[in-house]
Write an enzyme that holds these catalytic residues in place. Structure first.
Site, mmCIF file in Angstrom:
data_model
loop_
_atom_site.group_PDB
_atom_site.id
_atom_site.type_symbol
_atom_site.label_atom_id
_atom_site.label_comp_id
_atom_site.label_asym_id
_atom_site.label_seq_id
_atom_site.Cartn_x
_atom_site.Cartn_y
_atom_site.Cartn_z
ATOM 1 N N ARG A 18 23.203 -50.931 12.026
ATOM 2 C CA ARG A 18 21.778 -50.588 11.994
ATOM 3 C C ARG A 18 21.166 -51.147 10.716
ATOM 4 O O ARG A 18 21.588 -50.789 9.627
ATOM 5 C CB ARG A 18 21.606 -49.069 12.066
ATOM 6 C CG ARG A 18 20.183 -48.612 11.865
ATOM 7 C CD ARG A 18 19.994 -47.106 12.062
ATOM 8 N NE ARG A 18 18.599 -46.804 11.783
ATOM 9 C CZ ARG A 18 18.171 -46.025 10.790
ATOM 10 N NH1 ARG A 18 19.032 -45.398 10.001
ATOM 11 N NH2 ARG A 18 16.889 -45.854 10.585
ATOM 12 N N HIS A 42 11.390 -49.302 7.832
ATOM 13 C CA HIS A 42 12.132 -48.403 6.935
ATOM 14 C C HIS A 42 11.433 -48.485 5.572
ATOM 15 O O HIS A 42 12.045 -48.898 4.582
ATOM 16 C CB HIS A 42 13.602 -48.801 6.891
ATOM 17 C CG HIS A 42 14.532 -47.713 6.407
ATOM 18 N ND1 HIS A 42 15.654 -47.319 7.104
ATOM 19 C CD2 HIS A 42 14.513 -46.943 5.292
ATOM 20 C CE1 HIS A 42 16.293 -46.362 6.426
ATOM 21 N NE2 HIS A 42 15.618 -46.116 5.319
ATOM 22 N N GLU A 88 12.330 -41.969 9.679
ATOM 23 C CA GLU A 88 11.871 -40.783 8.952
ATOM 24 C C GLU A 88 10.379 -40.813 8.583
ATOM 25 O O GLU A 88 10.024 -40.816 7.399
ATOM 26 C CB GLU A 88 12.706 -40.595 7.678
ATOM 27 C CG GLU A 88 14.200 -40.492 7.936
ATOM 28 C CD GLU A 88 14.995 -40.108 6.681
ATOM 29 O OE1 GLU A 88 14.415 -40.115 5.580
ATOM 30 O OE2 GLU A 88 16.183 -39.795 6.829
ATOM 31 N N ASN A 117 18.868 -38.430 11.395
ATOM 32 C CA ASN A 117 19.526 -38.600 10.099
ATOM 33 C C ASN A 117 19.802 -37.210 9.545
ATOM 34 O O ASN A 117 18.872 -36.429 9.345
ATOM 35 C CB ASN A 117 18.613 -39.343 9.113
ATOM 36 C CG ASN A 117 18.344 -40.777 9.539
ATOM 37 O OD1 ASN A 117 18.962 -41.287 10.472
ATOM 38 N ND2 ASN A 117 17.421 -41.430 8.851
ATOM 39 N N TYR A 132 21.885 -34.919 6.617
ATOM 40 C CA TYR A 132 22.649 -34.910 5.357
ATOM 41 C C TYR A 132 23.132 -33.524 4.939
ATOM 42 O O TYR A 132 24.136 -33.414 4.261
ATOM 43 C CB TYR A 132 21.806 -35.541 4.234
ATOM 44 C CG TYR A 132 21.697 -37.035 4.406
ATOM 45 C CD1 TYR A 132 22.719 -37.871 3.953
ATOM 46 C CD2 TYR A 132 20.617 -37.608 5.066
ATOM 47 C CE1 TYR A 132 22.644 -39.239 4.148
ATOM 48 C CE2 TYR A 132 20.545 -38.982 5.257
ATOM 49 C CZ TYR A 132 21.562 -39.786 4.802
ATOM 50 O OH TYR A 132 21.501 -41.145 4.998
ATOM 51 N N GLU A 188 22.016 -41.789 10.709
ATOM 52 C CA GLU A 188 22.474 -41.776 9.316
ATOM 53 C C GLU A 188 23.203 -40.477 9.049
ATOM 54 O O GLU A 188 22.754 -39.409 9.460
ATOM 55 C CB GLU A 188 21.302 -41.832 8.319
ATOM 56 C CG GLU A 188 20.635 -43.170 8.191
ATOM 57 C CD GLU A 188 19.481 -43.149 7.186
ATOM 58 O OE1 GLU A 188 19.492 -42.317 6.254
ATOM 59 O OE2 GLU A 188 18.560 -43.959 7.358
HETATM 60 C C1 FCB Z 1 17.499 -41.271 4.052
HETATM 61 C C2 FCB Z 1 16.965 -42.687 4.093
HETATM 62 C C3 FCB Z 1 17.964 -43.734 3.644
HETATM 63 C C4 FCB Z 1 18.786 -43.255 2.475
HETATM 64 C C5 FCB Z 1 19.348 -41.877 2.701
HETATM 65 C C6 FCB Z 1 20.199 -41.353 1.593
HETATM 66 O O1 FCB Z 1 16.429 -40.390 3.943
HETATM 67 O O2 FCB Z 1 16.567 -43.016 5.393
HETATM 68 O O3 FCB Z 1 17.262 -44.916 3.368
HETATM 69 O O4 FCB Z 1 18.045 -43.337 1.319
HETATM 70 O O5 FCB Z 1 18.311 -40.971 2.960
#
Ligand code: FCB
Length: 453
Positions: A78, A122, A167, A299, A301, A360
């Site tokens: 990607r 992006h 995002e 995405n 985290y 992500e």
């Molecule tokens: C996301 C972004 C990516 C990267 C990660 C850690 O929000 O899409 O570009 O910075 O965080």
């Protein structure tokens, strides 16, 4: 941990990057200036005043990078296309060199048996468009459709998976309301308008993608995190709800035909973000935003625990994990894999997207090469392993998860944090641009080969 984890046949194992974070060559080969070039060149905006001027030098080293992807056995990659590399002025004249760069990249990927996943936006907006008002003005959404047309005409015969935006919440809120991302504006009303035009541009671009790229899939990438109240206090629950509303539902609801959520409209009114009501929403906009898509990219985290500072005194029932590197990354983000299972389940059963990609997921740890030139990034392996297991649990629960993309293929420019945060499974020496496979990359390679672990 778990015994054996086997993923469905054809599951796509990938890695992700973004143009501004890796390419460099910011003012070369016909590229126009982007808002991130401008922002990073403004002293004091980025930690250490780092810039993406050279970044990982991927613009020159792309062949080498495809070689590394091949070595890992990646099934998919990607990447994002830099709008000002294609249209230096944002619209109008095409920079053929920019188009050729991505065309060669795509050919190289296909020759290596790696499926290209392109993201159109992006975050690197042509500065000329920002000068005309940026995402808060409607004409930027129109320019995005023109840009989509140019890119999908050029690559649509070979790229079969397209994401419009990455995002949009981050662009709208961090870029226009909170001012910590490009273009660094601080105005709630601008954020609100930006959010609408980002969504609108997505909806208007989807049919263009399908027209120019037959048999392709089109979708959007949203950020999601697991928001939980720390107690049963009304204030804590309210805080978690509003945070989820702002960062996720404000985008997901209109994309899936529900319009802007009423509770959040009320909240944004209180913040003064809708001082002239929804005057920026025109007839047909909400239908366009809800144009059906083929996938949802998520995405993920980590988790946010909400403990509002109120006198309610509800006993706290949920706590953050202990502050050790096993549980917390260098970004000070919590490693909370159950939130990934939960988010996937929630999004699927609530919105029923046709399929989902984890577009992500990854962790920042700065583990450097040791004296033998190895990068023993054990905490990253732990993070990835626990999240991949969490993704697998979601599949078992019935979520049509079709792929997983590690963020990131390689260390890169981490936005306002500059080069201080390293998310790569490949180490990049930012002096020499040398690349080294970290232990996590080798581990990921075996996951791909075995289709699990
Ligand atoms: C996301 C972004 C990516 C990267 C990660 C850690 O929000 O899409 O570009 O910075 O965080």
């Amino acid at each position: 941990m778990t015994n054996k984890i086997k993923f469905p046949k054809d599951f796509l194992w990938g890695a992700a990057t973004a143009s501004y974070q890796i390419e460099g060559a910011w003012d070369k080969y016909g590229k126009g200036e982007s808002t991130w070039d401008r922002f990073a060149h403004t002293p004091g905006r980025i930690r250490n005043n780092d810039t993406g001027d050279v970044a990982t030098d991927h613009y020159r080293l792309w062949k080498k990078d495809i070689g590394l992807m091949k070595k890992l056995g990646l099934k998919a990659y990607r990447f994002s296309v830099s709008w000002p590399r294609i249209l230096p002025m944002g619209r109008g004249k095409v920079n053929q060199k920019g188009v050729d760069f991505y065309s060669r990249l795509v050919d190289g990927l296909l020759a290596a048996d790696i499926t290209p996943f392109a993201t159109l936006y992006h975050w690197d907006l042509p500065q000329t468009l920002e000068d005309e008002g940026g995402w808060p003005v409607r004409s930027t959404a129109e320019a995005f459709v023109e840009y989509t047309d140019v890119v999908t005409r050029a690559l649509g015969d070979r790229v079969k998976s397209w994401a419009t935006h990455n995002e949009p919440a981050v662009v709208a809120w961090l870029g226009y309301e909170m001012g910590v991302h490009a273009p660094g504006k601080k105005d709630v009303t601008l954020g609100m308008k930006a959010a609408h035009h980002l969504l609108l541009s997505h909806g208007r671009a989807v049919p263009v993608i399908h027209r120019n790229s037959p048999n392709s899939e089109a979708g959007i990438v949203l950020n999601i995190s697991w928001k939980v109240p720390a107690s049963k206090s009304v204030m804590d629950m309210e805080s978690a709800r509003l945070d989820d509303g702002r960062w996720f539902r404000w985008f997901s609801d209109p994309l899936y035909t529900r319009g802007y959520p009423a509770d959040m409209t009320e909240h944004f009114m209180k913040l003064g973000a809708l001082s002239n009501g929804f005057d920026f929403v025109k007839t047909g906009d909400m239908q366009a935003i809800a144009t059906p898509t083929d996938f949802m990219g998520l995405n993920y985290y980590g988790r946010n625990l909400h403990r509002a500072n109120t006198p309610e005194n509800e006993p706290q029932i949920d706590f953050l994990l202990p502050k050790t590197p096993e549980h917390w990354t260098d970004m000070d983000w919590e490693n909370y894999p159950d939130g990934l299972t939960g988010s996937l389940g929630r999004v699927y059963f609530d919105y029923l997207p046709r399929r989902i990609y984890i577009s992500e997921n990854g962790a920042s740890y700065s583990t450097p090469p040791d004296e033998n030139g190895k990068v023993p990034d054990v905490h990253r392996i732990h993070y990835l392993k626990t999240h991949i297991a969490a993704a697998h649990r979601a599949i078992q629960a019935g979520v049509p998860l079709a792929g997983y993309f590690v963020w990131s293929l390689m260390d890169n420019f981490e936005w306002s944090f500059g080069y201080g945060q390293r998310f790569g499974i490949i180490w990049v020496d930012f002096e020499t641009r040398e690349r080294i496979l970290k232990d996590s990359a080798k581990w990921y390679k075996s996951v791909i080969r075995k289709n699990g672990f």
